[in-house]
Design an enzyme around this catalytic site. Structure first.
Site, PDB file in Angstrom:
ATOM      1  N   SER A  79     -35.353  38.606  -9.854  1.00 29.51           N
ATOM      2  CA  SER A  79     -35.592  37.182  -9.592  1.00 29.51           C
ATOM      3  C   SER A  79     -35.069  36.247 -10.684  1.00 29.51           C
ATOM      4  O   SER A  79     -35.104  35.027 -10.515  1.00 29.51           O
ATOM      5  CB  SER A  79     -37.083  36.915  -9.390  1.00 29.51           C
ATOM      6  OG  SER A  79     -37.478  37.291  -8.090  1.00 29.51           O
ATOM      7  N   LYS A  82     -32.708  33.571  -9.650  1.00 28.57           N
ATOM      8  CA  LYS A  82     -33.088  32.220  -9.223  1.00 28.57           C
ATOM      9  C   LYS A  82     -32.732  31.153 -10.257  1.00 28.57           C
ATOM     10  O   LYS A  82     -32.664  29.971  -9.914  1.00 28.57           O
ATOM     11  CB  LYS A  82     -34.581  32.178  -8.905  1.00 28.57           C
ATOM     12  CG  LYS A  82     -34.976  33.064  -7.718  1.00 28.57           C
ATOM     13  CD  LYS A  82     -36.457  32.935  -7.395  1.00 28.57           C
ATOM     14  CE  LYS A  82     -36.837  33.750  -6.164  1.00 28.57           C
ATOM     15  NZ  LYS A  82     -37.126  35.150  -6.478  1.00 28.57           N
ATOM     16  N   SER A 144     -41.665  31.768  -7.758  1.00 33.23           N
ATOM     17  CA  SER A 144     -40.604  32.747  -7.536  1.00 33.23           C
ATOM     18  C   SER A 144     -40.434  33.050  -6.054  1.00 33.23           C
ATOM     19  O   SER A 144     -40.200  34.202  -5.652  1.00 33.23           O
ATOM     20  CB  SER A 144     -40.874  34.053  -8.309  1.00 33.23           C
ATOM     21  OG  SER A 144     -39.703  34.821  -8.416  1.00 33.23           O
ATOM     22  N   LYS A 246     -37.771  32.675 -16.768  1.00 39.72           N
ATOM     23  CA  LYS A 246     -37.974  33.273 -15.452  1.00 39.72           C
ATOM     24  C   LYS A 246     -38.258  34.766 -15.560  1.00 39.72           C
ATOM     25  O   LYS A 246     -37.637  35.477 -16.346  1.00 39.72           O
ATOM     26  CB  LYS A 246     -36.728  33.054 -14.584  1.00 39.72           C
ATOM     27  CG  LYS A 246     -36.909  33.465 -13.132  1.00 39.72           C
ATOM     28  CD  LYS A 246     -37.814  32.504 -12.393  1.00 39.72           C
ATOM     29  CE  LYS A 246     -38.197  33.008 -11.027  1.00 39.72           C
ATOM     30  NZ  LYS A 246     -39.181  34.135 -11.080  1.00 39.72           N
TER      31      LYS A 246
END
Length: 404
Positions: A79, A82, A144, A246
């Site tokens: 993730s 992202k 997320s 993140k």
């Protein structure tokens, strides 16, 4: 008889003198050795151990890697992908192609591929309903949400495949040398990869280019309808200097964290890939950040446009040429080593006009302990036009005369 009478008194005086002398000697005696103070000769301790298959610590200002392992080995970014999605959206917003108030549809494809019915993280937006782009982006950054990432990709580029082409174009623009993206959310897919170095550079670009969108990453929780979800970055609760970036996780990638913290004027970026759990990736990331802040510092050696050297130039309307750097030169180094930096310049022995402003003339090289830590082109700060015929002829003669 007289000596016998004064003998007791003499003995007392001698005893007193000896006592006074002993006290004086005791006061003048050197104190016990104090513990040796830390000095520049003490080496920087090694970085803390990290559980993972790749990791690094980078200085934000310089982009220097302060420590790391397998920094250029391909890994699945999960993730953390992202962040690339956020960068593309921010860039498209800056270009006026989309806006924060755009109504973004959470399509059935986004819901089926990344919604609550899947094993991944989701935002909670309702299928076939719209939400402002800004809210959808927060649902992706904070929660997320895979569904939000897909919906945003479809809104910006028409399809996730087309959006992935944008991701790769922007990745190339910001200097990611070993990354390729095929989706907006980061679930495992063939030919979807990055490296610890590239992910750190991505985080650096996000902070530098789009600080307003970057700020979404420090939001601790976000609510969509009746659902409130916490940011999975545990460091936001452990250290106030951490403001992003993140998390990532799936079975092939393991537990990953791209983090950044700013203390005073210094900012560092840490990457931990393939860790064994949420707590482990957070613990190791914070240990890296603490190590970097305690043992490294960044100094600006030269400003952009600052004259570093002035050299004689032949056959020009001007007789001297100022030289410097096109961009500021900053260097990260172990604390206490600043005075040991050794800058040198490589410049041609003879400079001849004409010279254009910004033209590369030579090289500035900075070494520490015999190793090159920075190297930049030395450029002309001014243009020097060619002189008239007679001055050129005279300089030609002088150059020949001095050639020996």
């Amino acid at each position: 008889m007289k000596f016998a009478a004064i003998r007791p008194t003499l003995v007392a005086v001698l005893a007193l003198s000896v006592s006074v002398l002993e006290m004086a000697l005791a006061q003048e005696a050197p104190a016990p050795d104090a513990p040796a103070a830390l000095s520049d000769a003490v080496p920087t301790p090694p970085p803390p151990p990290v559980v993972g298959n790749a990791w690094l610590l980078m200085d934000y200002e310089t982009g220097q890697v302060l420590a790391g392992e397998n920094v250029d080995e391909r890994v699945e970014p999960a993730s953390i992908t992202k962040v690339m999605t956020s960068y593309v959206i921010a860039a498209e917003m800056a270009a006026g192609k989309v806006g924060p108030d755009d109504q973004v549809m959470l399509s059935e494809n986004a819901w089926r591929t990344g919604g609550a019915m899947t094993d991944g993280s989701y935002s909670g937006f309702e299928v076939n309903q719209t939400a402002p782009l800004l809210d959808m982006e927060k649902g992706m950054a904070v929660q997320s949400g895979n569904d939000a990432a897909i919906a945003l990709a479809e809104h910006v580029a028409g399809s996730e495949e087309s959006f992935a082409a944008l991701m790769n174009a922007y990745a190339d623009r910001i200097g990611l040398k070993n990354s390729h993206f095929v989706n907006a959310h980061g679930l495992s897919a063939e030919n979807h990869y990055s490296t610890a170095r590239d992910l750190a550079l991505l985080g650096r670009a996000m902070i530098r280019d789009y600080p307003e969108q970057y700020a979404h990453n420090k939001v601790k929780q976000f609510t969509v309808g009746p659902i409130t979800q916490r940011n999975r970055n545990l460091l936001l609760w452990r250290d106030d200097s951490v403001d992003g970036i993140k998390t990532g996780h799936h079975s092939k990638a393991g537990y990953c964290l791209l983090s950044s913290a700013k203390r005073g004027d210094q900012r560092l970026i840490a990457v931990v890939m393939g860790s064994t759990g949420e707590a482990q990736r957070a613990t190791d990331s914070l240990a890296l950040l603490n190590w970097g802040f305690r043992f490294f510092e960044t100094h600006k050696l030269y400003d952009a446009g600052q004259a570093i050297s002035t050299q004689k130039i032949w056959k020009g309307k001007a007789n001297e040429l100022r030289m410097g750097l096109a961009e500021p030169l900053l260097i990260s180094m172990p604390r206490g080593k600043y005075d040991q930096l050794e800058p040198t310049m490589d410049v041609p022995k003879t400079l001849v006009a004409p010279v254009e402003r910004g033209q590369a003339i030579g090289t500035v090289r900075v070494t520490l302990d015999g190793e090159v830590v920075a190297e930049r082109p030395l450029v002309a700060l001014d243009a020097v036009e060619q002189a008239g015929f007679f001055k050129r002829l005279w300089h030609e003669f002088l150059m020949w005369w001095n050639s020996d």
